[in-house]
Design a protein around this motif. Structure first.
Motif, PDB file in Angstrom:
ATOM      1  N   UNK A  51      32.179  49.567  41.532  1.00  0.00           N
ATOM      2  CA  UNK A  51      32.579  48.359  40.802  1.00  0.00           C
ATOM      3  C   UNK A  51      33.934  48.558  40.125  1.00  0.00           C
ATOM      4  N   UNK A  52      34.224  49.783  39.684  1.00  0.00           N
ATOM      5  CA  UNK A  52      35.491  50.063  39.012  1.00  0.00           C
ATOM      6  C   UNK A  52      36.684  49.802  39.932  1.00  0.00           C
ATOM      7  N   UNK A  53      36.456  49.917  41.239  1.00  0.00           N
ATOM      8  CA  UNK A  53      37.538  49.693  42.198  1.00  0.00           C
ATOM      9  C   UNK A  53      37.920  48.216  42.275  1.00  0.00           C
ATOM     10  N   UNK A  54      36.997  47.351  41.938  1.00  0.00           N
ATOM     11  CA  UNK A  54      37.228  45.909  42.025  1.00  0.00           C
ATOM     12  C   UNK A  54      37.577  45.289  40.681  1.00  0.00           C
ATOM     13  N   UNK A  55      37.710  46.114  39.664  1.00  0.00           N
ATOM     14  CA  UNK A  55      37.833  45.580  38.312  1.00  0.00           C
ATOM     15  C   UNK A  55      39.109  44.775  38.110  1.00  0.00           C
ATOM     16  N   UNK A  56      40.217  45.180  38.734  1.00  0.00           N
ATOM     17  CA  UNK A  56      41.487  44.455  38.535  1.00  0.00           C
ATOM     18  C   UNK A  56      41.438  43.069  39.164  1.00  0.00           C
ATOM     19  N   UNK A  57      41.050  42.924  40.453  1.00  0.00           N
ATOM     20  CA  UNK A  57      40.976  41.549  40.991  1.00  0.00           C
ATOM     21  C   UNK A  57      39.947  40.686  40.269  1.00  0.00           C
ATOM     22  N   UNK A  58      38.807  41.279  39.862  1.00  0.00           N
ATOM     23  CA  UNK A  58      37.801  40.499  39.126  1.00  0.00           C
ATOM     24  C   UNK A  58      38.379  40.041  37.791  1.00  0.00           C
ATOM     25  N   UNK A  59      39.088  40.931  37.128  1.00  0.00           N
ATOM     26  CA  UNK A  59      39.698  40.572  35.836  1.00  0.00           C
ATOM     27  C   UNK A  59      40.703  39.435  36.008  1.00  0.00           C
ATOM     28  N   UNK A  60      41.524  39.508  37.057  1.00  0.00           N
ATOM     29  CA  UNK A  60      42.531  38.458  37.287  1.00  0.00           C
ATOM     30  C   UNK A  60      41.859  37.118  37.595  1.00  0.00           C
ATOM     31  N   UNK A  61      40.768  37.152  38.368  1.00  0.00           N
ATOM     32  CA  UNK A  61      40.049  35.909  38.676  1.00  0.00           C
ATOM     33  C   UNK A  61      39.446  35.309  37.411  1.00  0.00           C
ATOM     34  N   UNK A  62      38.840  36.154  36.586  1.00  0.00           N
ATOM     35  CA  UNK A  62      38.242  35.669  35.339  1.00  0.00           C
ATOM     36  C   UNK A  62      39.312  35.139  34.384  1.00  0.00           C
ATOM     37  N   UNK A  63      40.464  35.800  34.360  1.00  0.00           N
ATOM     38  CA  UNK A  63      41.555  35.332  33.511  1.00  0.00           C
ATOM     39  C   UNK A  63      42.093  33.995  34.020  1.00  0.00           C
ATOM     40  N   UNK A  64      42.198  33.856  35.341  1.00  0.00           N
ATOM     41  CA  UNK A  64      42.646  32.584  35.927  1.00  0.00           C
ATOM     42  C   UNK A  64      41.689  31.455  35.591  1.00  0.00           C
ATOM     43  N   UNK A  65      40.412  31.765  35.538  1.00  0.00           N
ATOM     44  CA  UNK A  65      39.413  30.755  35.201  1.00  0.00           C
ATOM     45  C   UNK A  65      39.146  30.621  33.717  1.00  0.00           C
ATOM     46  N   UNK A  66      39.930  31.308  32.874  1.00  0.00           N
ATOM     47  CA  UNK A  66      39.773  31.264  31.411  1.00  0.00           C
ATOM     48  C   UNK A  66      38.356  31.664  30.984  1.00  0.00           C
ATOM     49  N   UNK A  67      37.859  32.712  31.616  1.00  0.00           N
ATOM     50  CA  UNK A  67      36.496  33.163  31.335  1.00  0.00           C
ATOM     51  C   UNK A  67      36.437  34.487  30.576  1.00  0.00           C
ATOM     52  N   UNK A  68      37.601  35.099  30.336  1.00  0.00           N
ATOM     53  CA  UNK A  68      37.618  36.332  29.556  1.00  0.00           C
ATOM     54  C   UNK A  68      37.125  36.032  28.141  1.00  0.00           C
ATOM     55  N   UNK A  69      36.365  36.969  27.588  1.00  0.00           N
ATOM     56  CA  UNK A  69      35.783  36.814  26.251  1.00  0.00           C
ATOM     57  C   UNK A  69      34.761  35.678  26.196  1.00  0.00           C
ATOM     58  N   UNK A  70      34.028  35.505  27.299  1.00  0.00           N
ATOM     59  CA  UNK A  70      32.906  34.570  27.329  1.00  0.00           C
ATOM     60  C   UNK A  70      31.712  35.267  27.985  1.00  0.00           C
ATOM     61  N   UNK A  71      30.550  34.652  27.837  1.00  0.00           N
ATOM     62  CA  UNK A  71      29.354  35.200  28.492  1.00  0.00           C
ATOM     63  C   UNK A  71      29.499  35.203  30.006  1.00  0.00           C
ATOM     64  N   UNK A  72      30.240  34.240  30.530  1.00  0.00           N
ATOM     65  CA  UNK A  72      30.390  34.154  31.984  1.00  0.00           C
ATOM     66  C   UNK A  72      31.124  35.362  32.551  1.00  0.00           C
ATOM     67  N   UNK A  73      31.991  35.968  31.754  1.00  0.00           N
ATOM     68  CA  UNK A  73      32.688  37.170  32.221  1.00  0.00           C
ATOM     69  C   UNK A  73      31.733  38.336  32.423  1.00  0.00           C
ATOM     70  N   UNK A  74      30.604  38.321  31.728  1.00  0.00           N
ATOM     71  CA  UNK A  74      29.600  39.372  31.875  1.00  0.00           C
ATOM     72  C   UNK A  74      28.544  39.020  32.913  1.00  0.00           C
TER      73      UNK A  74
END
Length: 280
Positions: free
Chosen positions: A124-147
């Protein structure tokens, strides 16, 4: 007379092998349980006690202090919410995908299954950067949906239910279809009730995995109100590094829910693991 001696020798060898097996199993149990016993004994010891030594005075004050200082109530609520949501989504996606791979005949089915299994070897650590960018694009960082969303589907769950569905006779589905049931009704009313052991197995795997997850809350959240149990435990250990009884009490508090959950579902868990290796 010779036959009797052979039988006695055979029985003696069998009993000897059983004793050796029992001894090895007991040794394994002791090795596994020893750290847990040390944690439990130390959690009831007064401040300043040495870990692993039987305390001369037993106290529950460590649990009360750890519970309030670590703010575990909010962390328990967050971890429970995230774990249940992820588990529900994984059961939903794994049931539909597993049924399609087990029953529907389409070109490239084996290739799809192999591709899904290949995802199990990708950390999972290998995919963390693209997942983070997708969540940031969707404004989901710092929400329950990010988890929740990054773990909504899992290759292990799909493979587990696919294998289990293949052990269920096709005749049951054909009988339901004759009675007028459509595909979704067959999955919901026939397949899922029969796949209860596999569902319980997937539930335990997913819930315990999410409960013990530290990586996603550490990367995708910074708000204190979104702290999960493992994040709260990590912060607690940083604050009370030298207070062993207090730390062991906090570790015990964070472990109790998953331990109780596993003890409740262990029978179905064992049955699900045993059955998914059988294919009709």
């Amino acid at each position: 007379m010779l036959k009797v001696k052979v039988n006695l020798k055979s029985n003696w060898n069998r009993k000897t092998n059983d004793l050796w097996s029992l001894g090895i199993l007991l040794l394994g149990v002791m090795i596994i349980l020893l750290p847990l016993i040390v944690v439990l004994l130390t959690s009831f010891a007064p401040p300043g006690a040495i870990p692993g030594i039987l305390p001369d005075r037993w106290t529950l004050a460590n649990y009360q202090e750890a519970w309030y200082r670590g703010q575990f109530l909010l962390a328990f609520v967050n971890s429970t919410l995230v774990a249940i949501a992820v588990t529900a989504l994984q059961i939903f996606t794994s049931a539909l995908a597993g049924y399609a791979l087990a029953r529907l005949k389409f070109r490239g089915r084996q290739a799809v299954l192999l591709l899904i299994l290949a995802t199990l070897v990708i950390p999972f650590q290998l995919l963390i950067i693209p997942i983070f960018l997708i969540l940031k694009w969707g404004h989901l960082i710092n929400t329950y949906w990010a988890l929740i969303l990054p773990s909504a589907a899992n290759g292990l769950g799909i493979f587990l239910l696919c294998q289990y569905f293949q052990t269920i006779p096709v005749e049951l589905e054909e009988a339901a279809a004759i009675d007028g049931a459509n595909r979704l009704q067959i999955i919901w009313e026939v397949m899922l009730p029969l796949a209860r052991p596999a569902l319980v197995t997937l539930f335990l795997f997913t819930f315990i995995g999410e409960w013990n997850d530290l990586f996603k809350p550490l990367v995708f959240t910074t708000r204190p109100e979104l702290r999960t149990v493992q994040l709260a435990l990590a912060e607690f250990q940083e604050q009370f590094t030298n207070n062993w009884p207090l730390m062991m009490a906090a570790i015990t508090i964070s472990t109790i829910p998953v331990l109780v959950l596993f003890l409740i579902g262990q029978k179905q868990f064992i049955q699900g693991i045993a059955t998914t290796g059988v294919k009709n």
